[in-house]
Design a protein around this motif. Structure first.
Motif, PDB file in Angstrom:
ATOM      1  N   VAL A  82       0.845  -1.197   0.000  1.00  0.00           N
ATOM      2  CA  VAL A  82       0.000   0.000   0.000  1.00  0.00           C
ATOM      3  C   VAL A  82       0.879   1.244   0.000  1.00  0.00           C
ATOM      4  CG1 VAL A  82      -1.865  -1.176   1.234  1.00  0.00           C
ATOM      5  CG2 VAL A  82      -0.106   0.055   2.520  1.00  0.00           C
ATOM      6  N   ASP A  83       0.252   2.375  -0.288  1.00  0.00           N
ATOM      7  CA  ASP A  83       0.917   3.666  -0.135  1.00  0.00           C
ATOM      8  C   ASP A  83       1.044   3.978   1.351  1.00  0.00           C
ATOM      9  OD1 ASP A  83       1.174   4.311  -2.908  1.00  0.00           O
ATOM     10  OD2 ASP A  83      -0.967   4.779  -2.945  1.00  0.00           O
ATOM     11  N   LEU A  84       2.212   4.383   1.771  1.00  0.00           N
ATOM     12  CA  LEU A  84       2.406   4.714   3.176  1.00  0.00           C
ATOM     13  C   LEU A  84       1.630   5.990   3.512  1.00  0.00           C
ATOM     14  CD1 LEU A  84       6.226   4.021   3.679  1.00  0.00           C
ATOM     15  CD2 LEU A  84       4.310   2.651   4.494  1.00  0.00           C
ATOM     16  N   PRO A  85       0.789   5.950   4.549  1.00  0.00           N
ATOM     17  CA  PRO A  85       0.066   7.168   4.943  1.00  0.00           C
ATOM     18  C   PRO A  85       1.028   8.282   5.307  1.00  0.00           C
ATOM     19  CG  PRO A  85      -0.836   5.221   6.027  1.00  0.00           C
ATOM     20  CD  PRO A  85       0.441   4.794   5.378  1.00  0.00           C
ATOM     21  N   GLN A  86       0.625   9.495   5.054  1.00  0.00           N
ATOM     22  CA  GLN A  86       1.481  10.636   5.340  1.00  0.00           C
ATOM     23  C   GLN A  86       1.789  10.707   6.830  1.00  0.00           C
ATOM     24  OE1 GLN A  86      -0.099  14.333   3.969  1.00  0.00           O
ATOM     25  NE2 GLN A  86       1.770  15.488   4.379  1.00  0.00           N
ATOM     26  N   GLY A  87       3.048  10.800   7.145  1.00  0.00           N
ATOM     27  CA  GLY A  87       3.476  10.870   8.535  1.00  0.00           C
ATOM     28  C   GLY A  87       3.653   9.525   9.204  1.00  0.00           C
ATOM     29  N   GLU A  88       3.287   8.447   8.514  1.00  0.00           N
ATOM     30  CA  GLU A  88       3.422   7.106   9.094  1.00  0.00           C
ATOM     31  C   GLU A  88       4.847   6.598   8.896  1.00  0.00           C
ATOM     32  OE1 GLU A  88       2.369   3.984  11.310  1.00  0.00           O
ATOM     33  OE2 GLU A  88       0.874   5.494  10.700  1.00  0.00           O
ATOM     34  N   LYS A  89       5.431   6.053   9.947  1.00  0.00           N
ATOM     35  CA  LYS A  89       6.796   5.528   9.886  1.00  0.00           C
ATOM     36  C   LYS A  89       6.753   4.012   9.816  1.00  0.00           C
ATOM     37  CE  LYS A  89      11.280   5.646  12.219  1.00  0.00           C
ATOM     38  NZ  LYS A  89      12.029   6.134  13.422  1.00  0.00           N
ATOM     39  N   ALA A  90       7.350   3.452   8.768  1.00  0.00           N
ATOM     40  CA  ALA A  90       7.383   1.996   8.601  1.00  0.00           C
ATOM     41  C   ALA A  90       8.567   1.419   9.369  1.00  0.00           C
ATOM     42  CB  ALA A  90       7.478   1.639   7.129  1.00  0.00           C
ATOM     43  N   ILE A  91       8.323   0.306  10.060  1.00  0.00           N
ATOM     44  CA  ILE A  91       9.417  -0.368  10.746  1.00  0.00           C
ATOM     45  C   ILE A  91      10.270  -1.104   9.715  1.00  0.00           C
ATOM     46  CG2 ILE A  91       8.031  -0.634  12.822  1.00  0.00           C
ATOM     47  CD1 ILE A  91       7.679  -3.570  12.145  1.00  0.00           C
ATOM     48  N   GLY A  92      11.490  -1.414  10.076  1.00  0.00           N
ATOM     49  CA  GLY A  92      12.400  -2.047   9.144  1.00  0.00           C
ATOM     50  C   GLY A  92      12.118  -3.539   8.973  1.00  0.00           C
ATOM     51  N   SER A  93      12.632  -4.091   7.900  1.00  0.00           N
ATOM     52  CA  SER A  93      12.554  -5.532   7.652  1.00  0.00           C
ATOM     53  C   SER A  93      13.950  -6.044   7.330  1.00  0.00           C
ATOM     54  CB  SER A  93      11.597  -5.843   6.490  1.00  0.00           C
ATOM     55  OG  SER A  93      12.082  -5.296   5.277  1.00  0.00           O
ATOM     56  N   GLY A  94      14.143  -7.330   7.488  1.00  0.00           N
ATOM     57  CA  GLY A  94      15.455  -7.900   7.215  1.00  0.00           C
ATOM     58  C   GLY A  94      15.336  -9.365   6.832  1.00  0.00           C
ATOM     59  N   TRP A  95      16.474  -9.950   6.503  1.00  0.00           N
ATOM     60  CA  TRP A  95      16.543 -11.365   6.125  1.00  0.00           C
ATOM     61  C   TRP A  95      17.428 -12.125   7.098  1.00  0.00           C
ATOM     62  CZ3 TRP A  95      13.989 -13.835   2.152  1.00  0.00           C
ATOM     63  CH2 TRP A  95      13.361 -13.018   1.190  1.00  0.00           C
ATOM     64  N   VAL A  96      17.046 -13.371   7.369  1.00  0.00           N
ATOM     65  CA  VAL A  96      17.887 -14.284   8.144  1.00  0.00           C
ATOM     66  C   VAL A  96      18.087 -15.546   7.306  1.00  0.00           C
ATOM     67  CG1 VAL A  96      18.088 -15.687  10.224  1.00  0.00           C
ATOM     68  CG2 VAL A  96      17.062 -13.411  10.355  1.00  0.00           C
ATOM     69  N   PHE A  97      19.340 -15.927   7.128  1.00  0.00           N
ATOM     70  CA  PHE A  97      19.669 -17.098   6.305  1.00  0.00           C
ATOM     71  C   PHE A  97      20.326 -18.162   7.175  1.00  0.00           C
ATOM     72  CE2 PHE A  97      19.730 -13.407   3.517  1.00  0.00           C
ATOM     73  CZ  PHE A  97      18.918 -13.827   2.471  1.00  0.00           C
ATOM     74  N   ARG A  98      19.840 -19.391   7.056  1.00  0.00           N
ATOM     75  CA  ARG A  98      20.392 -20.485   7.838  1.00  0.00           C
ATOM     76  C   ARG A  98      20.499 -21.749   6.984  1.00  0.00           C
ATOM     77  NH1 ARG A  98      21.721 -17.027  10.558  1.00  0.00           N
ATOM     78  NH2 ARG A  98      21.308 -16.611  12.759  1.00  0.00           N
ATOM     79  N   VAL A  99      21.531 -22.533   7.241  1.00  0.00           N
ATOM     80  CA  VAL A  99      21.694 -23.840   6.612  1.00  0.00           C
ATOM     81  C   VAL A  99      21.220 -24.894   7.598  1.00  0.00           C
ATOM     82  CG1 VAL A  99      23.316 -25.509   5.662  1.00  0.00           C
ATOM     83  CG2 VAL A  99      23.645 -23.074   5.217  1.00  0.00           C
ATOM     84  N   LYS A 100      20.197 -25.645   7.225  1.00  0.00           N
ATOM     85  CA  LYS A 100      19.687 -26.718   8.083  1.00  0.00           C
ATOM     86  C   LYS A 100      20.409 -28.003   7.719  1.00  0.00           C
ATOM     87  CE  LYS A 100      15.420 -28.904   9.690  1.00  0.00           C
ATOM     88  NZ  LYS A 100      13.946 -28.965   9.547  1.00  0.00           N
ATOM     89  N   ARG A 101      20.990 -28.651   8.713  1.00  0.00           N
ATOM     90  CA  ARG A 101      21.817 -29.832   8.466  1.00  0.00           C
ATOM     91  C   ARG A 101      21.196 -31.093   9.071  1.00  0.00           C
ATOM     92  NH1 ARG A 101      26.743 -28.507   6.442  1.00  0.00           N
ATOM     93  NH2 ARG A 101      27.309 -26.280   6.517  1.00  0.00           N
ATOM     94  N   ASN A 102      21.551 -32.215   8.481  1.00  0.00           N
ATOM     95  CA  ASN A 102      21.144 -33.517   8.997  1.00  0.00           C
ATOM     96  C   ASN A 102      22.037 -33.910  10.172  1.00  0.00           C
ATOM     97  OD1 ASN A 102      19.067 -34.058   6.983  1.00  0.00           O
ATOM     98  ND2 ASN A 102      20.773 -34.262   5.529  1.00  0.00           N
TER      99      ASN A 102
END
Length: 207
Positions: A68-88
């Protein structure tokens, strides 16, 4: 809205060279990339790209957010990525996992969240259940819910920056979260509410 087949990424040759050098230095002690650009352009990039696409598509199909369009004056929180190798158990690689998370440190109390308490697992409770099942000759069933936290519903109106690599009309647009997401302060509480509601509707009682 269908996500792009290939994430639109802005990347320079100098940045890519620096990332490769860092990965070579840490390839033995820490194989998982710490940033999205490292995952996409570094060692085993094809696997990480597939994992990122799977995660993004899963969240879109789940209805986790709306672009959506961010409402005027609204502050969006940050997003990020987490990468993991799952092992046997033998150390071989089972799969590559990528997860989109919200950056909880940018959440504002009273605006982005109110309550964050959620009950936690108690080992003594498990021992009691196992003892009772043995005495009464009952069978125990284990249920593993994939990406459990994204099933919780949100009470607050939260806007989040679009995940890196999957920007649509950025930066004028952002994600309005419709469901809980890993990293949110209230995600555990909202998942507990959802689970309790579903189990109650199925006839289970909380003891």
């Amino acid at each position: 809205m269908e996500p792009p087949t290939q994430p639109p990424i802005v990347w320079s040759d100098d940045e890519e060279e620096n990332v490769n050098e860092g990965e070579q230095a840490n390839s033995i002690t820490k194989p998982e990339p710490r940033m999205f650009k490292q995952a996409i352009h570094g060692h085993q990039s094809d696997y990480w790209r597939d994992a990122a696409m799977l995660e993004y598509n899963t969240l879109v199909e789940n209805g986790t957010w709306e672009i959506v369009d961010l409402p005027q004056g609204e502050k969006a929180i940050g997003s990020g990525w987490v990468f993991r190798v799952k092992r046997n158990a033998d150390g071989s690689i089972e799969c590559f996992k990528a997860r989109i998370v919200a950056k909880e440190y940018s959440q504002r109390p009273g605006l982005d969240y109110n309550e964050s308490f959620a009950p936690t697992f108690c080992p003594a409770t498990l021992r009691i259940i196992m003892a009772l099942s043995a005495v009464e000759d009952l069978e125990l069933c284990l249920v593993d819910i994939t990406a459990a936290f994204i099933n919780g519903d949100l009470d607050e109106e939260i806007y989040m920056k679009q995940p890196e690599g999957f920007h649509i009309d950025y930066p004028s647009k952002g994600c309005r979260l419709c469901k809980s997401l890993y990293g949110l302060k209230q995600s555990a509480q909202q998942w507990n509410k959802k689970l309790h509601t579903v189990l109650t509707e199925l006839g289970f009682k909380h003891i």
